[in-house]
Design an enzyme around this catalytic site. Structure first.
Site, mmCIF file in Angstrom:
data_model
loop_
_atom_site.group_PDB
_atom_site.id
_atom_site.type_symbol
_atom_site.label_atom_id
_atom_site.label_comp_id
_atom_site.label_asym_id
_atom_site.label_seq_id
_atom_site.Cartn_x
_atom_site.Cartn_y
_atom_site.Cartn_z
ATOM 1 N N PHE A 56 48.269 32.225 41.500
ATOM 2 C CA PHE A 56 46.848 31.980 41.234
ATOM 3 C C PHE A 56 46.395 30.851 42.147
ATOM 4 C CE2 PHE A 56 43.222 29.905 39.270
ATOM 5 C CZ PHE A 56 42.387 30.994 39.080
ATOM 6 N N ASP A 71 50.363 24.930 46.859
ATOM 7 C CA ASP A 71 49.254 24.778 45.930
ATOM 8 C C ASP A 71 49.753 23.918 44.773
ATOM 9 O OD1 ASP A 71 47.361 24.958 43.946
ATOM 10 O OD2 ASP A 71 46.927 27.085 44.281
ATOM 11 N N LYS A 110 42.339 19.490 39.812
ATOM 12 C CA LYS A 110 42.627 19.286 38.390
ATOM 13 C C LYS A 110 42.880 17.810 38.038
ATOM 14 C CE LYS A 110 43.479 23.928 36.882
ATOM 15 N NZ LYS A 110 44.033 25.040 37.646
HETATM 16 C C1 LIG Z 1 43.297 25.969 38.566
HETATM 17 C C2 LIG Z 1 43.992 26.332 39.810
HETATM 18 C C3 LIG Z 1 43.293 26.655 40.981
HETATM 19 C C4 LIG Z 1 41.789 26.754 41.030
HETATM 20 O O1 LIG Z 1 41.167 25.572 40.712
HETATM 21 P P1 LIG Z 1 39.592 25.560 40.393
HETATM 22 O O2 LIG Z 1 39.271 24.103 40.261
HETATM 23 O O3 LIG Z 1 39.402 26.337 39.131
HETATM 24 O O4 LIG Z 1 38.902 26.196 41.530
HETATM 25 C C5 LIG Z 1 44.020 26.922 42.124
HETATM 26 N N1 LIG Z 1 45.366 26.881 42.107
HETATM 27 C C6 LIG Z 1 46.072 26.586 41.009
HETATM 28 C C7 LIG Z 1 47.555 26.527 41.073
HETATM 29 C C8 LIG Z 1 45.408 26.306 39.811
HETATM 30 O O5 LIG Z 1 46.125 26.043 38.716
#
Ligand SMILES: *Cc1c(COP(=O)(O)O)cnc(C)c1O
Length: 400
Positions: free
Chosen positions: A130, A215, A244
């Site tokens: 994701f 990521d 986050k």
């Molecule tokens: C939440 C998340 C995203 C996306 O972040 P947003 O602030 O919702 O755009 C991307 N990568 C990972 C691993 C995430 O947990």
């Protein structure tokens, strides 16, 4: 409550909150909830942390926003601080995780462009990933349910099965730019990449002359008991996306890169109106004050082990509800045998806020400042919720 004016894009649980303090959220139903989801790893230092609130107030009275057409010393200072704490030499600030990953993708492609290999554009990602909800990041995530109906999938993304070295090596070719991976798949169900596998990916990238992009939007900022999750594997990536937890609840994202990997990002190559906004910088700086205090990460690791052990106990005592526990630090996934949305609801009945994930998992990603007593309380509530759910399931089984 009616929300008929909103896009109905979220399946919202029927509850709202009026106030937060530490790990606690106060519902508009008059009840007090133990928050072990932290807005999905966002409220890293808990709700309304006094040091962070103070920083926001102080900055709010001074200056909210100036354009990136000007020098922003607060931004430069936070970037410098992040580079001192990590592998990185350069930082680009944005406002969300998806934007951070977009910047990672652009930076990786642009590195090859700057090196005279403009044909190297493909980003290889992994099943179950994701990376966000923009058009590029849904292509990177590769999940059919997020791509459906949004037109052609953005080109330049190739997905391979999680942990299949042969498939990965077969996918790498003359147009490959980078590998993009979460050190622990968060939304995908708290699926850690073994340290040996991350080391292998690092070697593979070096051998192939491509970049390793991580990521760490969910796993970064101390969540796993180190500043970055990749530190557990002893490797250094080329580019990392964060968001986050870095803002503790204020929208902040960032792309971090080595000097070399950032070399294509020349003046005019990228931009953001709000990225690196001074309010965001003040808050993120205050969050860093809290999480980089001596011993903080070691304490997260210690508390994470305690939580994981106690949740393993729940797996043993509620075999019809839970199946397994995994994760690192305070990013723990409880794989369910019962439907995870039912578990999420049962938790909420016991005033415990967990977080659903793929693979029929409920995540525990509490504020990093959670105490051992609060961990005990969370586990006690999860235990009671599981007993209720097990009884319901048994009754349904008997009736069937
Ligand atoms: C939440 C998340 C995203 C996306 O972040 P947003 O602030 O919702 O755009 C991307 N990568 C990972 C691993 C995430 O947990």
């Amino acid at each position: 409550m009616t929300d008929h004016s909103l896009f109905p894009t979220f399946a919202r649980a029927p509850i709202s909150f009026e106030k937060g303090e530490g790990v606690w959220l106060y519902g508009s139903d008059g009840e007090k909830y133990l928050d072990v989801m932290s807005g999905v790893a966002v409220n890293s230092v808990g709700h309304a942390h006094p040091h962070v609130v103070e920083a926001l107030k102080r900055q709010g009275e001074r200056l909210w926003h100036v354009s990136n057409w000007f020098e922003i010393p607060e931004q430069a200072a936070l970037a410098e601080r992040l580079t001192r704490l990590s592998f990185a030499d350069r930082v680009f600030f944005c406002n969300s995780g998806a934007e951070a990953i977009e910047c990672c993708i652009k930076t990786a492609r642009r590195w090859h462009y700057a090196e005279g290999r403009p044909e190297r554009v493909d980003i290889i990602t992994f099943e179950g990933a994701f990376h966000g909800r923009t058009l590029a990041t849904i292509a990177a995530g590769g999940q059919a349910k997020y791509l459906e109906g949004f037109g052609p999938k953005a080109p330049g993304f190739i997905q391979v099965p999680f942990g299949d070295r042969a498939a990965l090596e077969a996918a790498i070719g003359p147009t490959t730019a980078a590998l993009l991976i979460e050190p622990i798949q968060g939304e995908g169900g708290v699926r850690p990449v073994p340290a040996s596998e991350l080391a292998y990916l690092r070697d593979l990238c070096d051998r192939e002359g491509i970049l390793l992009v991580l990521d760490e939007v969910q796993t970064g900022m101390g969540r796993t008991g180190k500043f970055f999750a990749h530190e557990h594997a002893g490797i250094t990536p080329d580019i990392v996306g964060v968001a986050k937890g870095i803002g503790g609840g204020f929208p902040v994202g960032a792309c971090l890169a080595t000097e070399d990997a950032a070399k294509g990002m020349t003046p005019g190559a990228h931009g953001s109106t709000f990225g690196g906004n001074v309010l965001a910088m003040a808050v993120a700086d205050a969050v860093l004050d809290v999480i980089t205090a001596p011993g903080f990460f070691a304490d997260v690791a210690r508390k994470g082990l305690i939580l994981k052990q106690k949740l393993a106990g729940l797996v043993d005592s509620h075999p019809t509800v839970f199946a397994a526990v995994r994760g690192e630090g305070l990013l723990i996934g409880l794989e369910c045998r019962a439907n995870n949305m039912k578990v999420f609801d049962a938790f909420r009945q016991h005033k415990l806020l967990g977080c659903p994930a793929g693979g029929n998992v409920v995540r525990f990603l509490p504020p990093l400042i959670i105490t051992e007593a609060e961990i005990d309380e969370a586990v006690a509530r999860a235990d009671a919720a599981a007993s209720d759910l097990a009884a319901t399931l048994a009754a349904q089984g008997a009736a069937a």
